[in-house]
Design a protein around this motif. Structure first.
Motif, PDB file in Angstrom:
ATOM      1  N   VAL A   8      27.460  31.713   4.117  1.00 13.13           N
ATOM      2  CA  VAL A   8      26.485  31.868   5.352  1.00 13.13           C
ATOM      3  C   VAL A   8      27.266  30.645   6.485  1.00 13.13           C
ATOM      4  O   VAL A   8      27.578  29.942   5.590  1.00 13.13           O
ATOM      5  N   ALA A   9      28.183  31.022   6.928  1.00 16.85           N
ATOM      6  CA  ALA A   9      28.998  30.209   8.150  1.00 16.85           C
ATOM      7  C   ALA A   9      27.225  28.837   8.524  1.00 16.85           C
ATOM      8  O   ALA A   9      26.950  29.947   9.468  1.00 16.85           O
ATOM      9  N   ASP A  10      27.440  28.205   8.698  1.00 14.11           N
ATOM     10  CA  ASP A  10      26.060  27.381   9.188  1.00 14.11           C
ATOM     11  C   ASP A  10      26.467  26.337   9.884  1.00 14.11           C
ATOM     12  O   ASP A  10      27.513  25.296   9.893  1.00 14.11           O
ATOM     13  N   PHE A  11      26.501  26.845  11.627  1.00 16.05           N
ATOM     14  CA  PHE A  11      27.252  26.222  12.853  1.00 16.05           C
ATOM     15  C   PHE A  11      27.197  25.001  13.221  1.00 16.05           C
ATOM     16  O   PHE A  11      27.412  24.049  13.078  1.00 16.05           O
ATOM     17  N   GLU A  12      25.516  24.190  12.554  1.00 16.98           N
ATOM     18  CA  GLU A  12      24.805  22.468  12.947  1.00 16.98           C
ATOM     19  C   GLU A  12      25.782  21.866  11.933  1.00 16.98           C
ATOM     20  O   GLU A  12      25.846  20.890  12.100  1.00 16.98           O
ATOM     21  N   ALA A  13      26.071  22.649  10.893  1.00 18.59           N
ATOM     22  CA  ALA A  13      26.227  22.051   9.242  1.00 18.59           C
ATOM     23  C   ALA A  13      28.227  21.824   9.421  1.00 18.59           C
ATOM     24  O   ALA A  13      28.306  20.977   8.867  1.00 18.59           O
ATOM     25  N   HIS A  14      28.663  22.647   9.939  1.00 20.53           N
ATOM     26  CA  HIS A  14      29.897  22.396  10.570  1.00 20.53           C
ATOM     27  C   HIS A  14      30.729  22.868   8.984  1.00 20.53           C
ATOM     28  O   HIS A  14      31.364  22.222   8.536  1.00 20.53           O
ATOM     29  N   ALA A  15      29.830  23.853   8.543  1.00 25.15           N
ATOM     30  CA  ALA A  15      30.649  24.345   6.981  1.00 25.15           C
ATOM     31  C   ALA A  15      30.410  25.804   6.886  1.00 25.15           C
ATOM     32  O   ALA A  15      29.694  26.254   6.968  1.00 25.15           O
ATOM     33  N   ILE A  16      30.643  26.251   6.044  1.00 19.69           N
ATOM     34  CA  ILE A  16      30.743  27.478   5.204  1.00 19.69           C
ATOM     35  C   ILE A  16      29.943  27.167   3.564  1.00 19.69           C
ATOM     36  O   ILE A  16      30.615  26.646   3.153  1.00 19.69           O
ATOM     37  N   VAL A  17      28.965  27.491   4.203  1.00 19.58           N
ATOM     38  CA  VAL A  17      27.980  27.432   2.171  1.00 19.58           C
ATOM     39  C   VAL A  17      27.866  28.991   1.110  1.00 19.58           C
ATOM     40  O   VAL A  17      27.331  30.365   2.217  1.00 19.58           O
ATOM     41  N   VAL A  18      28.465  28.676   0.177  1.00 20.67           N
ATOM     42  CA  VAL A  18      28.746  29.758  -0.419  1.00 20.67           C
ATOM     43  C   VAL A  18      27.592  30.041  -1.943  1.00 20.67           C
ATOM     44  O   VAL A  18      28.107  28.824  -2.840  1.00 20.67           O
ATOM     45  N   VAL A  19      26.902  30.600  -1.855  1.00 25.19           N
ATOM     46  CA  VAL A  19      26.331  31.027  -3.131  1.00 25.19           C
ATOM     47  C   VAL A  19      26.853  31.958  -3.897  1.00 25.19           C
ATOM     48  O   VAL A  19      27.188  33.166  -3.823  1.00 25.19           O
ATOM     49  N   ASN A  20      26.107  31.490  -5.319  1.00 27.94           N
ATOM     50  CA  ASN A  20      26.617  33.830  -6.298  1.00 27.94           C
ATOM     51  C   ASN A  20      25.258  34.414  -5.831  1.00 27.94           C
ATOM     52  O   ASN A  20      24.086  33.757  -5.258  1.00 27.94           O
ATOM     53  N   GLN A  21      25.882  35.156  -6.929  1.00 28.18           N
ATOM     54  CA  GLN A  21      24.385  36.411  -6.061  1.00 28.18           C
ATOM     55  C   GLN A  21      23.255  35.770  -7.196  1.00 28.18           C
ATOM     56  O   GLN A  21      22.187  36.180  -6.141  1.00 28.18           O
ATOM     57  N   ALA A  22      22.818  34.931  -8.346  1.00 23.95           N
ATOM     58  CA  ALA A  22      21.791  34.689  -8.589  1.00 23.95           C
ATOM     59  C   ALA A  22      21.066  33.319  -7.955  1.00 23.95           C
ATOM     60  O   ALA A  22      20.136  32.852  -7.725  1.00 23.95           O
ATOM     61  N   GLY A  23      21.977  32.832  -6.845  1.00 25.76           N
ATOM     62  CA  GLY A  23      21.655  31.903  -5.295  1.00 25.76           C
ATOM     63  C   GLY A  23      22.473  30.420  -5.669  1.00 25.76           C
ATOM     64  O   GLY A  23      22.214  29.295  -4.824  1.00 25.76           O
ATOM     65  N   LYS A  24      22.824  30.464  -7.003  1.00 29.29           N
ATOM     66  CA  LYS A  24      23.190  28.867  -7.046  1.00 29.29           C
ATOM     67  C   LYS A  24      24.302  29.048  -6.354  1.00 29.29           C
ATOM     68  O   LYS A  24      25.331  29.528  -6.206  1.00 29.29           O
ATOM     69  N   LEU A  25      24.679  27.265  -5.792  1.00 28.37           N
ATOM     70  CA  LEU A  25      25.576  26.958  -4.754  1.00 28.37           C
ATOM     71  C   LEU A  25      26.733  26.603  -5.797  1.00 28.37           C
ATOM     72  O   LEU A  25      27.007  26.498  -6.734  1.00 28.37           O
ATOM     73  N   ARG A  26      28.052  27.478  -4.775  1.00 26.27           N
ATOM     74  CA  ARG A  26      29.289  27.404  -5.812  1.00 26.27           C
ATOM     75  C   ARG A  26      30.064  26.527  -4.907  1.00 26.27           C
ATOM     76  O   ARG A  26      30.505  25.149  -5.610  1.00 26.27           O
ATOM     77  N   PHE A  27      29.993  26.293  -3.894  1.00 28.54           N
ATOM     78  CA  PHE A  27      31.034  25.316  -2.726  1.00 28.54           C
ATOM     79  C   PHE A  27      30.789  25.630  -1.922  1.00 28.54           C
ATOM     80  O   PHE A  27      30.136  26.695  -1.136  1.00 28.54           O
ATOM     81  N   ARG A  28      30.918  24.348  -0.802  1.00 24.53           N
ATOM     82  CA  ARG A  28      30.383  24.037   0.487  1.00 24.53           C
ATOM     83  C   ARG A  28      32.767  23.345   0.826  1.00 24.53           C
ATOM     84  O   ARG A  28      32.447  23.198   0.468  1.00 24.53           O
ATOM     85  N   TYR A  29      32.448  24.505   2.190  1.00 25.92           N
ATOM     86  CA  TYR A  29      34.078  24.240   3.410  1.00 25.92           C
ATOM     87  C   TYR A  29      33.463  23.853   4.656  1.00 25.92           C
ATOM     88  O   TYR A  29      33.352  24.477   5.117  1.00 25.92           O
ATOM     89  N   ILE A  30      33.760  22.041   4.606  1.00 27.88           N
ATOM     90  CA  ILE A  30      32.887  21.909   5.808  1.00 27.88           C
ATOM     91  C   ILE A  30      34.382  21.240   6.580  1.00 27.88           C
ATOM     92  O   ILE A  30      35.085  20.913   5.970  1.00 27.88           O
ATOM     93  N   LYS A  31      34.137  21.177   8.136  1.00 25.08           N
ATOM     94  CA  LYS A  31      35.328  20.907   8.740  1.00 25.08           C
ATOM     95  C   LYS A  31      34.397  20.210   9.962  1.00 25.08           C
ATOM     96  O   LYS A  31      33.654  21.006  10.301  1.00 25.08           O
ATOM     97  N   LYS A  32      34.832  19.225  10.626  1.00 30.41           N
ATOM     98  CA  LYS A  32      33.599  18.633  11.308  1.00 30.41           C
ATOM     99  C   LYS A  32      34.085  19.357  12.452  1.00 30.41           C
ATOM    100  O   LYS A  32      32.857  19.063  13.486  1.00 30.41           O
ATOM    101  N   SER A  33      34.955  20.040  12.887  1.00 30.59           N
ATOM    102  CA  SER A  33      35.375  19.884  13.983  1.00 30.59           C
ATOM    103  C   SER A  33      35.600  21.235  14.282  1.00 30.59           C
ATOM    104  O   SER A  33      35.555  22.343  15.210  1.00 30.59           O
ATOM    105  N   PHE A  34      34.130  22.109  13.404  1.00 29.11           N
ATOM    106  CA  PHE A  34      34.578  23.909  13.101  1.00 29.11           C
ATOM    107  C   PHE A  34      33.115  24.343  14.539  1.00 29.11           C
ATOM    108  O   PHE A  34      32.161  23.255  14.162  1.00 29.11           O
ATOM    109  N   TYR A  35      32.948  24.803  15.128  1.00 30.36           N
ATOM    110  CA  TYR A  35      31.943  25.313  15.570  1.00 30.36           C
ATOM    111  C   TYR A  35      31.658  26.873  15.233  1.00 30.36           C
ATOM    112  O   TYR A  35      32.515  27.687  15.789  1.00 30.36           O
TER     113      TYR A  35
END
Length: 546
Positions: free
Chosen positions: A452-479
């Motif tokens: 998921v590319a989350d515009f307001e959080a400036h982050a890519i949020v990735v979960v596995n198939q079971a819905g467990k968080l794997r990682f967030r990739y955050i850049k404050k300059s992201f739109y």
């Protein structure tokens, strides 16, 4: 969004405005020219500022003692012998022509070996065996149907014969049952073997996790990998299914003319799991990136503002702009179809199902709709929640991002048709995975992660198939205005603020940028060509980047 206000791609970690030029190796921070002096003014720490391109990877400098030469430290590791070696070991010629690796280039050396094996077992080997087991099981219904057809054909031929032909009919039906039994026994045997290996792989994963959680260096040093054993996959059985050949009935030559069954042929084909060893984990058949991405074609959609693009095929794309009309184009720029939303509202997002049907979300009516033969059907209607963005998965499910009416909650729901199957909303600590903003873009990766590319959080949020968080990739300059994945499980996201597309690997490691676009929506075809929907120009650009 004014292009003059957009930041550069690589920014100073301190001011977050100017382009970086330097790097402090002791503090691990990137600096622009103006901020170097401010950083060096902190006399409470030591500093070593070097040009950014000359930076080196950090290391801990802790060498293990040599077991054979007590006064020596082991600065190298022999991959063939699987031991640490010192300079005296090397001079003995025992490791002549062996591949030696600097330990300082591999922080937490033993942990890295364990982590790599664990990752390979979890991400490659176990899924491969599970896929083999699934494929073996899925063959059973089709071969049942095949053998049933054979039995029917033989029976029908027997009904046209005299009573004496029943001996032949019964004989051949018996042969079919024997072949069917042999075929089933072969499948069951291989399936049981694969399930046993899956059990062993899971046990190894369990043991590795215990090792990783343990601080017992002796246990970790004694670890011996079984990954090479598991890479040797079981042979694939190539089955030549028997068939029945019809013959015209001739009472004088009844036995010869009745027909015959071909023999059941089961052969084995040896193959193995291969894993390319490199700095970054890669899938088999890795496609190298192009040094410079190549523009293949440009399609003018006629929209003043273009939001989305999604592939119907390698030759046709659906687009969504600022009005209620969704349009299908071929790569020559010809409009093939146009679909007006049922409500007359502007759709929020579009996707294409595995069967080739167009799906769109309508936030005003709180519905997800599907277009079949130009007829629009309401697939999902929500209460208390508003659907925004959607994607179709490899299994045929739909993933829908939605917000609560009070705009305080956001979640992803997996649907099979109109049936809710899974809710993804919180991490393991009970914290929300996603911001409450309505701009979120979603894609399923080839490894079944949900990105998921989350515009307001400036982050890519990735979960596995079971819905467990794997990682967030955050850049404050992201739109972030779009996301897609390719055959290498790479994640591509549109950064409209910086006029570029970020490419990450499946574990969230940054790989590269593709620059000089005004990107919003993204999609990738089966050949890993990238389609970029440009926000202000209303054009779709097809890019070759691998």
């Amino acid at each position: 969004m004014d292009p003059q206000d957009r930041a550069q791609v690589l920014l100073c970690d301190l001011c977050q405005r100017a382009a970086l030029q330097s790097h402090c190796e002791l503090c691990q921070i990137n600096l622009c020219k103006a901020c170097v002096g401010e950083h060096l003014s902190d006399l409470s720490k030591r500093h070593n500022v070097v040009p950014y391109k000359h930076r080196t990877s950090p290391s801990n400098g802790n060498y293990p003692k040599c077991p054979n030469h007590n006064q020596k430290q082991c600065e190298l590791y022999c991959e063939k012998c699987d031991i640490h070696v010192c300079s005296t070991c090397i001079s003995s010629d025992k490791h002549h022509e062996h591949k030696l690796v600097e330990i300082l280039k591999k922080p937490n050396f033993i942990k890295e070996i364990l982590n790599n094996d664990l990752k390979e077992l979890e991400k490659r080997i176990l899924p491969t065996y599970e896929e083999i087991a699934s494929n073996l099981n899925s063959q059973k219904p089709s071969f049942e149907e095949h053998y049933e057809k054979l039995t029917t054909a033989v029976t029908k031929q027997g009904e046209d014969c005299h009573r004496e032909i029943n001996i032949i009919v019964n004989k051949q039906k018996s042969e079919i049952d024997e072949m069917k039994t042999e075929h089933l026994a072969t499948l069951n045997k291989q399936e049981n073997e694969v399930k046993k290996i899956i059990y062993d792989v899971k046990q190894c994963i369990h043991d590795l996790k215990k090792l990783l959680d343990s601080n017992d260096v002796s246990l970790a040093s004694a670890y011996k990998s079984r990954n090479a054993e598991f890479r040797r996959l079981p042979p694939t059985f190539n089955v030549s299914l028997p068939s029945f050949s019809l013959h015209q009935i001739n009472t004088e030559q009844l036995h010869q003319m009745f027909g015959s069954l071909s023999a059941l042929s089961i052969t084995t084909e040896e193959h193995g799991y291969t894993r390319k060893t490199s700095k970054a984990e890669t899938y088999p058949s890795v496609k190298p990136p192009l040094d410079e991405p190549e523009l293949i074609t440009t399609i003018d959609t006629g929209y003043n503002i273009l939001y989305s693009v999604t592939c119907l095929s390698d030759e046709e794309i659906w687009t969504r702009g600022e009005d209620k009309i969704m349009m299908l184009y071929n790569l020559q720029g010809k409009q093939l179809k146009s679909i007006k939303t049922k409500s007359g509202n502007i759709p929020c997002d579009i996707a294409v199902t595995r069967s080739g049907d167009l799906v769109y979300t309508d936030p005003r009516t709180r519905t997800v709709n599907i277009v079949k033969n130009k007829q629009i059907q309401e697939l999902i209607r929500l209460q208390g929640w508003t659907p925004y963005y959607v994607c179709s998965t490899s299994s045929g499910d739909l993933l829908v991002i939605m917000n609560s009416d009070d705009e305080k909650q956001s979640k992803v729901i997996r649907y099979s048709g109109s049936t809710e199957k899974q809710t993804i909303q919180y991490d393991s600590e009970g914290e929300p995975l996603y911001s409450c903003g309505d701009l979120k873009y979603i894609s399923e990766n080839r490894n079944l992660d949900i990105c998921v590319a989350d515009f307001e959080a400036h982050a890519i949020v990735v979960v596995n198939q079971a819905g467990k968080l794997r990682f967030r990739y955050i850049k404050k300059s992201f739109y972030l205005c779009g996301i897609t994945t390719d055959s290498q499980s790479q994640i591509l996201t549109a950064d409209n603020n910086n006029n570029c597309i970020h490419i990450l690997d499946q574990d969230g490691q940054f790989l590269r940028y593709i620059d000089n676009f005004d990107p919003c929506g993204l999609c990738v075809d089966t050949k890993d060509n990238l389609f970029v929907a440009e926000f202000n120009s209303g054009k779709v650009k097809k890019i070759k980047y691998m």
